[in-house]
Design a protein around this motif. Structure first.
Motif, PDB file in Angstrom:
ATOM      1  N   GLY A   1       0.737  -1.187   0.110  1.00  0.00           N
ATOM      2  CA  GLY A   1       0.001   0.040   0.015  1.00  0.00           C
ATOM      3  C   GLY A   1       0.769   1.371  -0.042  1.00  0.00           C
ATOM      4  N   THR A   2       2.298   1.356   0.229  1.00  0.00           N
ATOM      5  CA  THR A   2       2.941   2.330  -0.005  1.00  0.00           C
ATOM      6  C   THR A   2       3.436   2.507  -1.515  1.00  0.00           C
ATOM      7  OG1 THR A   2       5.030   1.085   0.274  1.00  0.00           O
ATOM      8  CG2 THR A   2       3.997   1.796   2.212  1.00  0.00           C
ATOM      9  N   PHE A   3       3.993   3.806  -1.855  1.00  0.00           N
ATOM     10  CA  PHE A   3       4.374   4.148  -3.113  1.00  0.00           C
ATOM     11  C   PHE A   3       5.720   4.327  -3.376  1.00  0.00           C
ATOM     12  CE2 PHE A   3      -0.121   5.047  -2.278  1.00  0.00           C
ATOM     13  CZ  PHE A   3      -0.678   4.839  -3.456  1.00  0.00           C
ATOM     14  N   ARG A   4       6.660   4.024  -4.250  1.00  0.00           N
ATOM     15  CA  ARG A   4       7.831   4.071  -4.573  1.00  0.00           C
ATOM     16  C   ARG A   4       7.995   5.139  -5.315  1.00  0.00           C
ATOM     17  NH1 ARG A   4      11.158  -1.103  -4.660  1.00  0.00           N
ATOM     18  NH2 ARG A   4      10.699  -0.718  -2.659  1.00  0.00           N
TER      19      ARG A   4
ATOM     20  N   LEU B   1       7.113   5.730   0.096  1.00  0.00           N
ATOM     21  CA  LEU B   1       6.157   6.634   0.987  1.00  0.00           C
ATOM     22  C   LEU B   1       4.812   6.087   1.376  1.00  0.00           C
ATOM     23  CD1 LEU B   1       6.726   9.930  -1.322  1.00  0.00           C
ATOM     24  CD2 LEU B   1       7.892   9.288   0.669  1.00  0.00           C
ATOM     25  N   ALA B   2       4.279   6.374   2.552  1.00  0.00           N
ATOM     26  CA  ALA B   2       3.131   5.941   3.047  1.00  0.00           C
ATOM     27  C   ALA B   2       2.201   7.085   3.029  1.00  0.00           C
ATOM     28  CB  ALA B   2       3.425   5.462   4.522  1.00  0.00           C
ATOM     29  N   VAL B   3       0.826   6.627   2.733  1.00  0.00           N
ATOM     30  CA  VAL B   3      -0.188   7.814   2.596  1.00  0.00           C
ATOM     31  C   VAL B   3      -1.356   7.362   3.656  1.00  0.00           C
ATOM     32  CG1 VAL B   3      -1.987   8.964   1.100  1.00  0.00           C
ATOM     33  CG2 VAL B   3       0.323   8.450   0.241  1.00  0.00           C
ATOM     34  N   SER B   4      -1.985   8.223   4.263  1.00  0.00           N
ATOM     35  CA  SER B   4      -3.060   7.858   5.071  1.00  0.00           C
ATOM     36  C   SER B   4      -4.097   8.944   4.828  1.00  0.00           C
ATOM     37  CB  SER B   4      -2.486   7.829   6.685  1.00  0.00           C
ATOM     38  OG  SER B   4      -2.004   9.165   7.083  1.00  0.00           O
ATOM     39  N   THR B   5      -5.574   8.695   4.937  1.00  0.00           N
ATOM     40  CA  THR B   5      -6.328   9.553   4.827  1.00  0.00           C
ATOM     41  C   THR B   5      -7.355   9.176   5.755  1.00  0.00           C
ATOM     42  OG1 THR B   5      -7.466   8.134   3.564  1.00  0.00           O
ATOM     43  CG2 THR B   5      -6.188   9.721   2.514  1.00  0.00           C
ATOM     44  N   SER B   6      -8.176  10.443   6.156  1.00  0.00           N
ATOM     45  CA  SER B   6      -9.273  10.314   7.341  1.00  0.00           C
ATOM     46  C   SER B   6     -10.453  11.423   6.704  1.00  0.00           C
ATOM     47  CB  SER B   6      -8.727  10.245   8.362  1.00  0.00           C
ATOM     48  OG  SER B   6      -8.309  11.641   8.911  1.00  0.00           O
ATOM     49  N   VAL B   7     -11.538  11.215   7.577  1.00  0.00           N
ATOM     50  CA  VAL B   7     -12.531  12.121   7.275  1.00  0.00           C
ATOM     51  C   VAL B   7     -12.751  12.615   8.727  1.00  0.00           C
ATOM     52  CG1 VAL B   7     -14.908  12.438   6.972  1.00  0.00           C
ATOM     53  CG2 VAL B   7     -13.947  10.899   5.726  1.00  0.00           C
TER      54      VAL B   7
ATOM     55  N   LEU C   1     -14.819  17.822   6.052  1.00  0.00           N
ATOM     56  CA  LEU C   1     -13.352  18.277   6.228  1.00  0.00           C
ATOM     57  C   LEU C   1     -12.674  16.672   6.112  1.00  0.00           C
ATOM     58  CD1 LEU C   1     -11.143  20.293   6.510  1.00  0.00           C
ATOM     59  CD2 LEU C   1     -11.426  19.915   8.874  1.00  0.00           C
ATOM     60  N   LEU C   2     -11.668  16.793   5.160  1.00  0.00           N
ATOM     61  CA  LEU C   2     -10.855  15.526   4.816  1.00  0.00           C
ATOM     62  C   LEU C   2      -9.670  15.701   5.356  1.00  0.00           C
ATOM     63  CD1 LEU C   2     -11.928  14.440   1.557  1.00  0.00           C
ATOM     64  CD2 LEU C   2     -13.274  14.133   3.621  1.00  0.00           C
ATOM     65  N   SER C   3      -8.633  14.989   5.410  1.00  0.00           N
ATOM     66  CA  SER C   3      -7.317  15.166   5.621  1.00  0.00           C
ATOM     67  C   SER C   3      -6.375  13.950   5.331  1.00  0.00           C
ATOM     68  CB  SER C   3      -7.002  15.328   7.361  1.00  0.00           C
ATOM     69  OG  SER C   3      -7.180  13.978   7.885  1.00  0.00           O
ATOM     70  N   ALA C   4      -5.282  14.270   4.982  1.00  0.00           N
ATOM     71  CA  ALA C   4      -4.263  13.135   4.551  1.00  0.00           C
ATOM     72  C   ALA C   4      -2.889  13.504   4.996  1.00  0.00           C
ATOM     73  CB  ALA C   4      -4.480  13.139   2.942  1.00  0.00           C
ATOM     74  N   SER C   5      -1.951  12.575   4.879  1.00  0.00           N
ATOM     75  CA  SER C   5      -0.728  12.854   5.235  1.00  0.00           C
ATOM     76  C   SER C   5       0.251  11.886   4.440  1.00  0.00           C
ATOM     77  CB  SER C   5      -0.375  12.595   6.794  1.00  0.00           C
ATOM     78  OG  SER C   5      -0.505  11.306   7.118  1.00  0.00           O
ATOM     79  N   LEU C   6       1.598  12.279   4.164  1.00  0.00           N
ATOM     80  CA  LEU C   6       2.685  11.542   3.619  1.00  0.00           C
ATOM     81  C   LEU C   6       3.741  11.319   4.413  1.00  0.00           C
ATOM     82  CD1 LEU C   6       3.051  10.654   0.382  1.00  0.00           C
ATOM     83  CD2 LEU C   6       4.214  12.797   0.042  1.00  0.00           C
ATOM     84  N   SER C   7       4.326   9.936   4.526  1.00  0.00           N
ATOM     85  CA  SER C   7       5.374   9.996   5.569  1.00  0.00           C
ATOM     86  C   SER C   7       6.345   9.024   4.925  1.00  0.00           C
ATOM     87  CB  SER C   7       4.879   9.337   6.851  1.00  0.00           C
ATOM     88  OG  SER C   7       4.108   8.262   6.456  1.00  0.00           O
ATOM     89  N   HIS C   8       7.509   8.928   5.245  1.00  0.00           N
ATOM     90  CA  HIS C   8       8.667   7.989   5.188  1.00  0.00           C
ATOM     91  C   HIS C   8       9.222   7.553   6.559  1.00  0.00           C
ATOM     92  CE1 HIS C   8      12.041   6.113   3.450  1.00  0.00           C
ATOM     93  NE2 HIS C   8      12.966   7.244   3.964  1.00  0.00           N
ATOM     94  N   ASN C   9       9.219   6.202   6.647  1.00  0.00           N
ATOM     95  CA  ASN C   9       9.779   5.885   8.069  1.00  0.00           C
ATOM     96  C   ASN C   9       9.234   6.311   9.046  1.00  0.00           C
ATOM     97  OD1 ASN C   9      11.444   3.911   6.403  1.00  0.00           O
ATOM     98  ND2 ASN C   9      13.356   5.290   6.671  1.00  0.00           N
ATOM     99  N   GLY C  10       7.843   6.755   9.064  1.00  0.00           N
ATOM    100  CA  GLY C  10       7.119   7.210  10.226  1.00  0.00           C
ATOM    101  C   GLY C  10       7.181   8.621  10.427  1.00  0.00           C
TER     102      GLY C  10
END
Length: 253
Positions: free
Chosen positions: A11-14, A64-70, A79-88
């Motif tokens: 589920g991550t993206f290179r 990279l890992a992507v997370s999303t939420s309402v 209102l939605l939110s998302a974040s992009l992370s690498h190694n936490g």
């Protein structure tokens, strides 16, 4: 064709070399990660009226890992939110308003004139030593101004690659892949000798874009204390679709 990102089984993206920004081989231009987060938000809701990205640090050319939420559900607005992370470690966040659609055709208007079409523009000149990575992954046309031409600029941009390999790129994803470049094309300083780095990006949309080309009628203002603001009217070939704004950290190198 290629893509900015390759989807991985977990589920991550290179990140691919197409994401590399002009500042160095290890960090990304903000366009591709903005498009990746917008893609994740659009998977939750099909339209976005406002998206604000906060840049918490350089986005590495890595997995990279992507997370999303309402954050705030609702019948009319959410209102939605998302974040992009690498190694936490989070490098980029986004918060977006989704407004449930309705028929306002009878009162639509006020967006302003259309930008001169791509057919009237010429290829934007990019120095050879800056010509790889992200800048080469996007086709750039100039109506007036552009990179290394200080001042206001009117440009068209079209990604040559997909956002995620194996998936069709939507017009909204194309918009978010290029709109961060408004501060670059309209820079008032020589970016070879000055820093003009945005800390954020906010995009307001009054309609969804169509087609492959995204236009930016962009301008930058710089104050006397190291702070600037870059704004643009964002277009598709039919006319304006919204606006963008970026706060800038400005320093001599």
């Amino acid at each position: 064709m290629g893509a900015f990102y390759l989807p991985l089984p977990d589920g991550t993206f290179r990140s691919t070399p197409h994401t590399v920004g002009p500042w160095g081989p290890d960090s990304q231009h903000l366009g591709p990660p903005s498009a990746l987060l917008a893609r994740s938000l659009l998977a939750v809701r099909p339209s976005l009226s406002r998206v604000t990205f906060e840049v918490l640090g350089p986005v590495p050319v890595a997995d990279l890992a992507v997370s999303t939420s309402v954050e705030r559900p609702g019948r009319s607005v959410e209102l939605l939110s998302a974040s992009l992370s690498h190694n936490g470690k989070v490098a980029l966040t986004a918060r977006a308003w989704h407004i449930v659609g309705s028929d306002t055709t009878a009162v639509a208007g006020g967006a302003g004139p259309a930008l001169a079409p791509p057919s009237s523009a010429v290829p934007m000149e990019i120095p050879e030593h800056w010509g790889g990575g992200y800048l080469a992954a996007v086709e750039w046309l100039s109506v007036s101004g552009g990179i290394f031409t200080p001042g206001d600029a009117r440009v068209w941009a079209r990604p040559r690659v997909a956002v995620v390999e194996g998936f069709e790129t939507s017009p909204l994803e194309r918009l978010f892949a290029v709109v961060d470049s408004a501060s670059g094309v309209s820079s008032r300083v020589d970016i070879r000798t000055w820093y003009a780095i945005n800390t954020d990006l906010t995009v307001h949309l009054h309609r969804r874009p169509t087609g492959e080309w995204i236009g930016m009628d962009a301008r930058t203002a710089i104050g006397p204390d190291g702070v600037g603001v870059a704004t643009s009217v964002v277009h598709d070939v039919e006319g304006p679709v919204g606006t963008s704004a970026q706060a800038l950290f400005v320093r001599e190198r």
